[in-house]
Design a protein around this motif. Structure first.
Motif, PDB file in Angstrom:
ATOM      1  N   TYR A   1       0.802  -1.225   0.000  1.00  0.00           N
ATOM      2  CA  TYR A   1       0.000   0.000   0.000  1.00  0.00           C
ATOM      3  C   TYR A   1       0.832   1.272   0.000  1.00  0.00           C
ATOM      4  O   TYR A   1       0.369   2.339   0.396  1.00  0.00           O
ATOM      5  N   THR A   2       2.082   1.152  -0.510  1.00  0.00           N
ATOM      6  CA  THR A   2       2.768   2.350  -1.000  1.00  0.00           C
ATOM      7  C   THR A   2       2.220   2.710  -2.379  1.00  0.00           C
ATOM      8  O   THR A   2       2.662   3.689  -2.982  1.00  0.00           O
ATOM      9  N   MET A   3       1.263   1.925  -2.871  1.00  0.00           N
ATOM     10  CA  MET A   3       0.664   2.168  -4.186  1.00  0.00           C
ATOM     11  C   MET A   3       0.237   3.621  -4.414  1.00  0.00           C
ATOM     12  O   MET A   3       0.475   4.176  -5.502  1.00  0.00           O
ATOM     13  N   PRO A   4      -0.394   4.322  -3.450  1.00  0.00           N
ATOM     14  CA  PRO A   4      -0.789   5.708  -3.717  1.00  0.00           C
ATOM     15  C   PRO A   4       0.379   6.623  -4.060  1.00  0.00           C
ATOM     16  O   PRO A   4       0.222   7.576  -4.835  1.00  0.00           O
ATOM     17  N   ILE A   5       1.560   6.373  -3.473  1.00  0.00           N
ATOM     18  CA  ILE A   5       2.732   7.184  -3.813  1.00  0.00           C
ATOM     19  C   ILE A   5       3.058   7.028  -5.287  1.00  0.00           C
ATOM     20  O   ILE A   5       3.265   7.999  -6.020  1.00  0.00           O
ATOM     21  N   TRP A   6       3.082   5.781  -5.754  1.00  0.00           N
ATOM     22  CA  TRP A   6       3.421   5.538  -7.151  1.00  0.00           C
ATOM     23  C   TRP A   6       2.334   6.076  -8.076  1.00  0.00           C
ATOM     24  O   TRP A   6       2.636   6.608  -9.152  1.00  0.00           O
ATOM     25  N   ALA A   7       1.063   5.965  -7.681  1.00  0.00           N
ATOM     26  CA  ALA A   7      -0.017   6.494  -8.514  1.00  0.00           C
ATOM     27  C   ALA A   7       0.088   8.001  -8.654  1.00  0.00           C
ATOM     28  O   ALA A   7      -0.090   8.565  -9.748  1.00  0.00           O
ATOM     29  N   THR A   8       0.385   8.685  -7.552  1.00  0.00           N
ATOM     30  CA  THR A   8       0.534  10.137  -7.595  1.00  0.00           C
ATOM     31  C   THR A   8       1.712  10.539  -8.472  1.00  0.00           C
ATOM     32  O   THR A   8       1.632  11.479  -9.274  1.00  0.00           O
ATOM     33  N   LEU A   9       2.824   9.820  -8.335  1.00  0.00           N
ATOM     34  CA  LEU A   9       4.000  10.137  -9.138  1.00  0.00           C
ATOM     35  C   LEU A   9       3.786   9.819 -10.613  1.00  0.00           C
ATOM     36  O   LEU A   9       4.174  10.600 -11.488  1.00  0.00           O
ATOM     37  N   LEU A  10       3.138   8.684 -10.924  1.00  0.00           N
ATOM     38  CA  LEU A  10       2.918   8.304 -12.317  1.00  0.00           C
ATOM     39  C   LEU A  10       1.878   9.188 -13.000  1.00  0.00           C
ATOM     40  O   LEU A  10       1.933   9.394 -14.221  1.00  0.00           O
ATOM     41  N   ALA A  11       0.924   9.722 -12.237  1.00  0.00           N
ATOM     42  CA  ALA A  11      -0.095  10.593 -12.829  1.00  0.00           C
ATOM     43  C   ALA A  11       0.499  11.881 -13.354  1.00  0.00           C
ATOM     44  O   ALA A  11      -0.065  12.510 -14.254  1.00  0.00           O
TER      45      ALA A  11
ATOM     46  N   VAL B   1      -3.732   4.509 -13.011  1.00  0.00           N
ATOM     47  CA  VAL B   1      -3.603   5.758 -13.763  1.00  0.00           C
ATOM     48  C   VAL B   1      -4.092   5.577 -15.201  1.00  0.00           C
ATOM     49  O   VAL B   1      -4.850   6.396 -15.721  1.00  0.00           O
ATOM     50  N   LEU B   2      -3.677   4.498 -15.853  1.00  0.00           N
ATOM     51  CA  LEU B   2      -4.058   4.294 -17.246  1.00  0.00           C
ATOM     52  C   LEU B   2      -5.530   3.959 -17.403  1.00  0.00           C
ATOM     53  O   LEU B   2      -6.122   4.206 -18.454  1.00  0.00           O
ATOM     54  N   ASN B   3      -6.153   3.398 -16.359  1.00  0.00           N
ATOM     55  CA  ASN B   3      -7.578   3.100 -16.419  1.00  0.00           C
ATOM     56  C   ASN B   3      -8.450   4.316 -16.162  1.00  0.00           C
ATOM     57  O   ASN B   3      -9.671   4.187 -16.007  1.00  0.00           O
ATOM     58  N   CYS B   4      -7.813   5.492 -16.117  1.00  0.00           N
ATOM     59  CA  CYS B   4      -8.592   6.728 -16.075  1.00  0.00           C
ATOM     60  C   CYS B   4      -9.512   6.774 -17.296  1.00  0.00           C
ATOM     61  O   CYS B   4     -10.603   7.334 -17.248  1.00  0.00           O
ATOM     62  N   THR B   5      -9.073   6.175 -18.400  1.00  0.00           N
ATOM     63  CA  THR B   5      -9.909   6.010 -19.588  1.00  0.00           C
ATOM     64  C   THR B   5     -10.418   4.571 -19.610  1.00  0.00           C
ATOM     65  O   THR B   5      -9.641   3.641 -19.803  1.00  0.00           O
ATOM     66  N   PRO B   6     -11.702   4.333 -19.360  1.00  0.00           N
ATOM     67  CA  PRO B   6     -12.204   2.963 -19.249  1.00  0.00           C
ATOM     68  C   PRO B   6     -12.048   2.188 -20.549  1.00  0.00           C
ATOM     69  O   PRO B   6     -12.015   2.759 -21.646  1.00  0.00           O
TER      70      PRO B   6
END
Length: 303
Positions: free
Chosen positions: A116-126, A183-188
């Protein structure tokens, strides 16, 4: 520019749509959180990858039936297949498979902290992918949430032998790959919603079963009645309802908000383990609760 406009549309979504997103996020977090003690219980009888794969394959079968009942087409156009395979890999095989596999070498606390460090990576990748710079409030929410998880699990030290390194590697792989998929699934995917989930869960879990049969050699008759009950829960809730709720969340909330809300999962997981499995619960857990809920509340205010 087109991707930026999608991100902005999520931020300006109608209030009702955002609250539906919040409710879906809460349902996902609760269901996935309770899966941690459930999986820990099931590991006493079946190996991790095979158990997760069987639950997911059964969930995919049920979701397919639900899609048919709702009149959805099960066909996946040829041009969608590469995206579908990638989504199945990041959102199911890597997230569920690697996070479960890491528990062979790490305990639940260590695995949850790293996964659950996942949010850090999601924020950085976005930032590079969607062009969304982290705001001060969003960064503060992330730091509060991660501080809460760290306080909860800080007493568990890491002994970096070969087994621990393998476990850490699988946990970080699950976190980074799921963040990328988020991040990539922002577009379904251009598929009916239930059909899209059924395909992803099925394609992501079938390799787990095959790998489990070859390398884990499970005792197929080893489950008792309690084990079957846990397996039924994993099929219906984490692998079925929660994936439907998660993708519904991503259609209504920005990935950074959704993934920060996922910080509730390790917290609720450890608290529920105290109730279900009798694991310790004291001041450290309550301080963590305050920090994490503060971070989640701040993140929701950014939307």
């Amino acid at each position: 520019m087109q991707t930026n406009s999608r991100w902005e549309c999520q931020l300006k979504a109608p209030l009702s749509a955002r609250w539906i997103g919040f409710l879906c996020l809460a349902a996902t977090a609760l269901g996935w959180a309770l899966n941690w003690p459930a999986m820990k219980f099931l590991l006493r009888e079946w190996p991790p990858l095979f158990a997760r794969g069987v639950a997911g394959a059964a969930a995919a079968f049920l979701l397919t039936g639900v899609a048919v009942l709702y009149g959805e087409s099960l066909k996946a156009p040829r041009h969608v297949i590469p995206r579908l395979l990638f989504a199945a890999f990041t959102n199911v095989f890597a997230w569920m498979g690697f996070s479960t596999l890491c528990m062979k070498w790490l305990d639940v606390g260590e695995g949850a902290l790293l996964v659950y460090t996942m949010p850090i990576w999601a924020t950085l990748l976005a930032w590079p992918i969607l062009g969304s710079r982290p705001t001060r409030r969003g960064t503060g929410a992330l730091l509060l949430g991660m501080a809460g998880v760290s306080v909860l699990l800080s007493a568990r030290g890491f002994n970096l032998d070969t087994g621990k390194l393998l476990g850490i590697g699988f946990a970080f792989s699950a976190a980074v790959l799921f963040a990328l998929g988020t991040v990539l699934n922002c577009t379904p995917l251009p598929l009916p919603p239930i059909t899209a989930v059924a395909w992803q869960v099925g394609l992501g879990c079938l390799p787990m079963i095959l790998i489990g049969l070859v390398f884990e050699r499970p005792n197929l008759g080893g489950l008792n009645s309690a084990g079957w009950s846990v397996l039924a829960y994993m099929t219906l809730v984490p692998m079925g309802l929660c994936y439907l709720a998660w993708f519904a969340t991503l259609r209504r909330l920005p990935p950074a908000v959704a993934s920060t809300g996922m910080l509730l999962v390790p917290l609720i997981g450890v608290l529920s383990a105290a109730v279900i499995l009798g694991e310790p619960l004291g001041p450290r857990q309550f301080v963590s609760l305050a920090l994490t809920l503060g971070g989640v509340t701040l993140a929701l205010q950014t939307s």
